[in-house]
Design a protein around this motif. Sequence first.
Motif: not given
Lengths: 40, 492
Positions: B115, B117, B136, B250, B253-255, B343, B402, B405
């Motif tokens: 991920t 994070v 996130s 977006e 940062h987004s998983n 998520t 976002v 980030c």
Amino acid sequence: MIFSVWFLKLIVIGGIALCIAGAVGLMVFLISDMKEKRIW
Amino acid sequence: MIMAAGSDGTILSAEAGYVLLAVFSVLWIGLGLWWGRKAKSFDGFSVAGRNVGLALATATAVATWITSNTTMLAPQFALQLGVWGALAYCTASFGLFAFAPMSGRIRKLMPNGYTAVEFVRQRYGKLGSVPFLIISLFYAITWLVSMTMAGGKLLHVLSGIPYEVGMTVVLGVCVMYTLFGGMYAVIGTDFIQSLIILVGLVVVAIAVLTQVSLGEVHHTLQEERPMLLDVFFPAALMALFNNMLFAFGEIFHSNVWWSRAFAMREGVGPKAYALGGLIWLPVPVVAGFLGLAAPALGIGISQPDTVGPLVAATLLGSGGALMVFIVVFCSLASSIDSLLAATGDLIVNDMAEPLCAGAVSDQTKRRWSSVAVIGLGALAWGLAIPNYGTLATVLFFAGPMVGSCLWPIVGGLYFRKASPVAACASMIIGSAAGLIAYYAIGWFTASLIGAATSGMVFVAASMIWPDEFDFDSLAGPVTSSDSADEGAVDEQ
């Protein structure tokens, strides 16, 4: 100053053509991956 | 007669809507079960065995980025912000182009990662990972709720199916096939969905062009709404940069995007994301054209975020309504499933596992993933039921967060001196500044100001409190799941 009609035609017709090319491209990639047994 | 218009002014009968829902529900869930045979371990479930080839990798980038917001919000952008509105939406593809080289670096630095994070935790420690995890999760849930609401609205506008019923079915189907098939099902269905969306959009756009010429569209706009053709439309120009920075933030940062980078075979990621961006680039223009055509067609719009479906369905009747229904259903599913899977990984990998004192087995994580997907579905359902706000309002509220980030991710991937203090301060101060701008000025400035403030804070703080990070430390040991999954992941 406004966007001219030819510019509108360019982006709309060009956009449609690119979408078609994209769909065809994905199919070509899939066939290529299948031949090489590299889908996943 | 099942396709006939409903008696309450809808374009499609409720029966037709229910039949389409049933057909696609069976298809997606069946495919989820089929591909779910491979997703027995956590590694298979979350990153599809890390061996996805170019075709599926490219298609999943395209399909995931074509959300229902692309097919419904792009026409709204065009209707409200004109030609620049459609072009502004196109700039979201730049995020895919920019992420292309990053995906290769992510795969190289963290060959066993799961991920985004996890990267931030290893790179910046808790100081960076706590605000990043909060942002996130907030963004993922906002996006998930936005998609769920869009599903309910679409079905209601097109066929009169009650909002609550429509959104429940769309969400429920996605939860089920993600639950069974994990990332295999998500990526596999993305390929089919991307083809349906691209072909469907082309068919609808060409059909509209047979009813009204581009010259007529231009003439009507010039007569009735000249601002929509204005080359110097201030709000639209702001939206252009805002949308681009939103997309960068977006995707970076987004998983949803990181998990795909981990899932792709080594060397595939950069090509897949670049090609995905190229294929996605024209989609908002083609969808936005439906919004631009609305005035020329004399179609009254009560809800701007449904202008695209209304134009196609009004003009093309049952066939157009069916086509739009399928396209938007695919757009919704391709995003909802990705959000549920990615998520869920965050919850398992970055919340539940770190809270456990001992080692957690692969099978335990796999079970937790199922619980997380079901829990996320229930949460999204509960938040979407009140049907609060327009799609744009809900989506852009998360934009500044976002956007802030963006720099901590880029800096963290490429620069040794990027420090935890800088990452934490830039995310918090950037988000705060962007949210203030959201309320004080307007949504179209929020991401812009959030990203700009975050960037300045990040650079200044990294210079004052520099780090000397060792990138080799990111490559963790090979997990037990790698060997456990080998038997399940056979090539087709």
